[in-house]
Motif scaffolding. Structure first.
Motif, PDB file in Angstrom:
ATOM      1  N   GLY A  60      50.299  43.052  46.311  1.00  0.00           N
ATOM      2  CA  GLY A  60      51.648  42.488  46.344  1.00  0.00           C
ATOM      3  C   GLY A  60      52.508  42.888  45.162  1.00  0.00           C
ATOM      4  N   LEU A  61      52.101  43.922  44.443  1.00  0.00           N
ATOM      5  CA  LEU A  61      52.854  44.365  43.271  1.00  0.00           C
ATOM      6  C   LEU A  61      53.927  45.386  43.622  1.00  0.00           C
ATOM      7  CD1 LEU A  61      49.889  44.630  40.742  1.00  0.00           C
ATOM      8  CD2 LEU A  61      51.328  42.653  41.284  1.00  0.00           C
ATOM      9  N   VAL A  62      53.747  46.066  44.744  1.00  0.00           N
ATOM     10  CA  VAL A  62      54.764  46.977  45.280  1.00  0.00           C
ATOM     11  C   VAL A  62      54.859  46.757  46.789  1.00  0.00           C
ATOM     12  CG1 VAL A  62      54.363  48.768  43.518  1.00  0.00           C
ATOM     13  CG2 VAL A  62      53.212  48.940  45.719  1.00  0.00           C
ATOM     14  N   THR A  63      55.999  47.101  47.335  1.00  0.00           N
ATOM     15  CA  THR A  63      56.156  47.145  48.784  1.00  0.00           C
ATOM     16  C   THR A  63      56.358  48.601  49.162  1.00  0.00           C
ATOM     17  OG1 THR A  63      58.555  46.817  48.654  1.00  0.00           O
ATOM     18  CG2 THR A  63      57.195  44.844  48.935  1.00  0.00           C
ATOM     19  N   ALA A  64      56.052  48.924  50.403  1.00  0.00           N
ATOM     20  CA  ALA A  64      56.192  50.306  50.861  1.00  0.00           C
ATOM     21  C   ALA A  64      56.928  50.321  52.185  1.00  0.00           C
ATOM     22  CB  ALA A  64      54.826  50.956  51.003  1.00  0.00           C
ATOM     23  N   GLU A  65      57.721  51.365  52.360  1.00  0.00           N
ATOM     24  CA  GLU A  65      58.472  51.542  53.601  1.00  0.00           C
ATOM     25  C   GLU A  65      58.426  53.022  53.980  1.00  0.00           C
ATOM     26  OE1 GLU A  65      63.139  51.509  54.924  1.00  0.00           O
ATOM     27  OE2 GLU A  65      62.513  50.130  53.344  1.00  0.00           O
ATOM     28  N   ARG A  76      56.748  57.806  52.414  1.00  0.00           N
ATOM     29  CA  ARG A  76      56.506  56.389  52.167  1.00  0.00           C
ATOM     30  C   ARG A  76      57.110  56.067  50.798  1.00  0.00           C
ATOM     31  NH1 ARG A  76      53.323  52.620  54.623  1.00  0.00           N
ATOM     32  NH2 ARG A  76      52.141  51.224  53.272  1.00  0.00           N
ATOM     33  N   TYR A  77      58.132  55.224  50.803  1.00  0.00           N
ATOM     34  CA  TYR A  77      58.819  54.845  49.569  1.00  0.00           C
ATOM     35  C   TYR A  77      58.253  53.532  49.053  1.00  0.00           C
ATOM     36  CZ  TYR A  77      62.336  58.467  50.000  1.00  0.00           C
ATOM     37  OH  TYR A  77      62.972  59.679  50.068  1.00  0.00           O
ATOM     38  N   TYR A  78      58.022  53.484  47.744  1.00  0.00           N
ATOM     39  CA  TYR A  78      57.439  52.315  47.097  1.00  0.00           C
ATOM     40  C   TYR A  78      58.491  51.659  46.206  1.00  0.00           C
ATOM     41  CZ  TYR A  78      53.142  54.400  48.718  1.00  0.00           C
ATOM     42  OH  TYR A  78      52.174  54.926  49.516  1.00  0.00           O
ATOM     43  N   ARG A  79      58.452  50.330  46.204  1.00  0.00           N
ATOM     44  CA  ARG A  79      59.394  49.546  45.407  1.00  0.00           C
ATOM     45  C   ARG A  79      58.614  48.446  44.692  1.00  0.00           C
ATOM     46  NH1 ARG A  79      63.100  47.737  49.175  1.00  0.00           N
ATOM     47  NH2 ARG A  79      64.439  49.492  48.694  1.00  0.00           N
ATOM     48  N   LEU A  80      58.953  48.217  43.452  1.00  0.00           N
ATOM     49  CA  LEU A  80      58.332  47.183  42.645  1.00  0.00           C
ATOM     50  C   LEU A  80      58.761  45.803  43.148  1.00  0.00           C
ATOM     51  CD1 LEU A  80      56.560  47.235  40.078  1.00  0.00           C
ATOM     52  CD2 LEU A  80      58.652  47.183  38.744  1.00  0.00           C
ATOM     53  N   THR A  81      57.836  44.868  43.284  1.00  0.00           N
ATOM     54  CA  THR A  81      58.159  43.492  43.662  1.00  0.00           C
ATOM     55  C   THR A  81      58.370  42.667  42.390  1.00  0.00           C
ATOM     56  OG1 THR A  81      55.858  42.758  43.637  1.00  0.00           O
ATOM     57  CG2 THR A  81      56.711  43.655  45.739  1.00  0.00           C
ATOM     58  N   ASP A  82      58.858  41.452  42.551  1.00  0.00           N
ATOM     59  CA  ASP A  82      59.005  40.559  41.396  1.00  0.00           C
ATOM     60  C   ASP A  82      57.646  40.309  40.744  1.00  0.00           C
ATOM     61  OD1 ASP A  82      61.745  40.380  41.754  1.00  0.00           O
ATOM     62  OD2 ASP A  82      61.646  38.497  42.875  1.00  0.00           O
ATOM     63  N   GLN A  83      56.614  40.148  41.566  1.00  0.00           N
ATOM     64  CA  GLN A  83      55.265  39.965  41.044  1.00  0.00           C
ATOM     65  C   GLN A  83      54.813  41.215  40.282  1.00  0.00           C
ATOM     66  OE1 GLN A  83      52.311  39.011  44.018  1.00  0.00           O
ATOM     67  NE2 GLN A  83      50.655  38.963  42.535  1.00  0.00           N
ATOM     68  N   GLY A  84      55.195  42.387  40.774  1.00  0.00           N
ATOM     69  CA  GLY A  84      54.873  43.631  40.087  1.00  0.00           C
ATOM     70  C   GLY A  84      55.550  43.722  38.736  1.00  0.00           C
ATOM     71  N   ARG A  85      56.810  43.285  38.677  1.00  0.00           N
ATOM     72  CA  ARG A  85      57.541  43.284  37.395  1.00  0.00           C
ATOM     73  C   ARG A  85      56.875  42.332  36.402  1.00  0.00           C
ATOM     74  NH1 ARG A  85      62.177  46.024  37.493  1.00  0.00           N
ATOM     75  NH2 ARG A  85      63.028  46.522  39.536  1.00  0.00           N
ATOM     76  N   GLN A  86      56.482  41.160  36.892  1.00  0.00           N
ATOM     77  CA  GLN A  86      55.827  40.180  36.032  1.00  0.00           C
ATOM     78  C   GLN A  86      54.484  40.716  35.539  1.00  0.00           C
ATOM     79  OE1 GLN A  86      55.316  36.333  37.853  1.00  0.00           O
ATOM     80  NE2 GLN A  86      54.148  35.545  36.124  1.00  0.00           N
ATOM     81  N   THR A  87      53.723  41.317  36.426  1.00  0.00           N
ATOM     82  CA  THR A  87      52.428  41.890  36.048  1.00  0.00           C
ATOM     83  C   THR A  87      52.615  43.004  35.030  1.00  0.00           C
ATOM     84  OG1 THR A  87      51.430  41.306  38.167  1.00  0.00           O
ATOM     85  CG2 THR A  87      50.396  43.115  36.949  1.00  0.00           C
ATOM     86  N   GLU A  90      53.400  41.427  31.624  1.00  0.00           N
ATOM     87  CA  GLU A  90      52.226  40.799  31.010  1.00  0.00           C
ATOM     88  C   GLU A  90      51.171  41.826  30.615  1.00  0.00           C
ATOM     89  OE1 GLU A  90      50.945  38.063  34.024  1.00  0.00           O
ATOM     90  OE2 GLU A  90      52.633  36.703  33.679  1.00  0.00           O
ATOM     91  N   GLN A  91      50.743  42.633  31.589  1.00  0.00           N
ATOM     92  CA  GLN A  91      49.678  43.603  31.334  1.00  0.00           C
ATOM     93  C   GLN A  91      50.148  44.730  30.411  1.00  0.00           C
ATOM     94  OE1 GLN A  91      46.415  43.246  32.361  1.00  0.00           O
ATOM     95  NE2 GLN A  91      47.130  41.231  32.956  1.00  0.00           N
ATOM     96  N   GLY A  92      51.412  45.101  30.528  1.00  0.00           N
ATOM     97  CA  GLY A  92      51.968  46.118  29.637  1.00  0.00           C
ATOM     98  C   GLY A  92      51.941  45.640  28.196  1.00  0.00           C
TER      99      GLY A  92
END
Length: 125
Positions: A60-65, A76-87, A90-92
């Motif tokens: 759930g860290l990225v979505t794909a279309e 297939r295009y990938y986009r960062l989700t809000d959860q991905g930004r938060q992760t 934190e992890q960064g």
């Protein structure tokens, strides 16, 4: 041996690098790999990158279309989700703290290794 070490170092941080590469906006695999290569990380093959993207999507860290293109195969295009930004935040932050510790130890060790033998109170061999 150097390339083996770089590959293992990259493996440990590739998820974060992919998330970071998507902060500017959506992108597809080839362009993500190209961006990372241009950043000095070397060529990242599809067999390495796409499992990371799939894992990030499942988490759930990225979505794909998938999008059809006028010429060539669809992408297939990938986009960062809000959860991905938060992760990423934190992890960064944790990675950067780890990086500081590694740099400090390596800098101290390198400085000591460059000193002439016997200058650290040791007997010359």
């Amino acid at each position: 041996m150097t390339s083996d070490r770089r590959a293992s170092w990259l493996k440990g941080v590739l998820d974060l690098l992919v998330l970071a590469s998507l902060t500017a906006g959506e992108n597809y695999g080839y362009e993500i790999a190209k961006d990372l290569a241009e950043s000095g990380l070397g060529q990242i093959k599809g067999g390495t990158l796409y499992p990371v993207l799939n894992r990030l999507e499942e988490a759930g860290l990225v979505t794909a279309e998938f999008r059809v293109t006028e010429r060539g195969p669809g992408r297939r295009y990938y986009r960062l989700t809000d959860q991905g930004r938060q992760t990423l935040a934190e992890q960064g932050g944790l990675w950067l703290g780890f990086d500081e510790s590694v740099r400090a130890v390596l800098a101290r060790g390198r400085a000591e290794a460059l000193q002439p033998a016997g200058s650290q109170g040791e007997e010359p061999r």
